[in-house]
Design a protein around this motif. Sequence first.
Motif, short mmCIF file in Angstrom:
data_model
loop_
_atom_site.label_atom_id
_atom_site.label_comp_id
_atom_site.label_asym_id
_atom_site.label_seq_id
_atom_site.Cartn_x
_atom_site.Cartn_y
_atom_site.Cartn_z
N GLU A 30 115.52 -63.06 -71.06
CA GLU A 30 116.16 -62.82 -72.34
C GLU A 30 117.48 -63.58 -72.45
O GLU A 30 118.29 -63.57 -71.53
N TYR A 51 110.97 -63.79 -73.41
CA TYR A 51 111.36 -63.30 -74.74
C TYR A 51 112.71 -63.89 -75.11
O TYR A 51 113.69 -63.63 -74.43
N VAL A 52 112.74 -64.66 -76.15
CA VAL A 52 113.99 -65.26 -76.58
C VAL A 52 114.17 -65.00 -78.07
O VAL A 52 113.56 -65.66 -78.90
#
Length: 131
Positions: A30, A51-52
């Motif tokens: 992240e 997940y960005v």
Amino acid sequence: LEKISVSKKNKVLASKNGVLYNKKMTTLLEYPMGKKNTSFRIPKTVKTMDYVPDNIFMKKLYVPKKFTSVYYMKYWKSLTEIKLEKGNKKLAVKGGVIYNIIINAVLCICRHNGRCKDKKWFYLQDNKKSG
């Protein structure tokens, strides 16, 4: 959220410069939405991003040559440039878009690229663009 910190004693996770990674630093887990850096160089050890979320401050993204895939990367409204390190055999950057090397899957889109006309998402099926 501007920064993620992880104890060095953590056996599963790590953080570097406020960004969350797996312990081996091979997966970026992240990137904080509130991190105010305008550019980010993905560490050379990182091969994938998990997940960005959108980061309104990010303008430039530098991708290392061993990087292979993005599992989920939301359309970044402020991103204007993506640089891919020479020698990457899995990805291609064309017109502000990161593709897998056979150019049939979109991995990331810069907002200010003329090819996608500010669409939030598009997918390639049989090498044809659809919105």
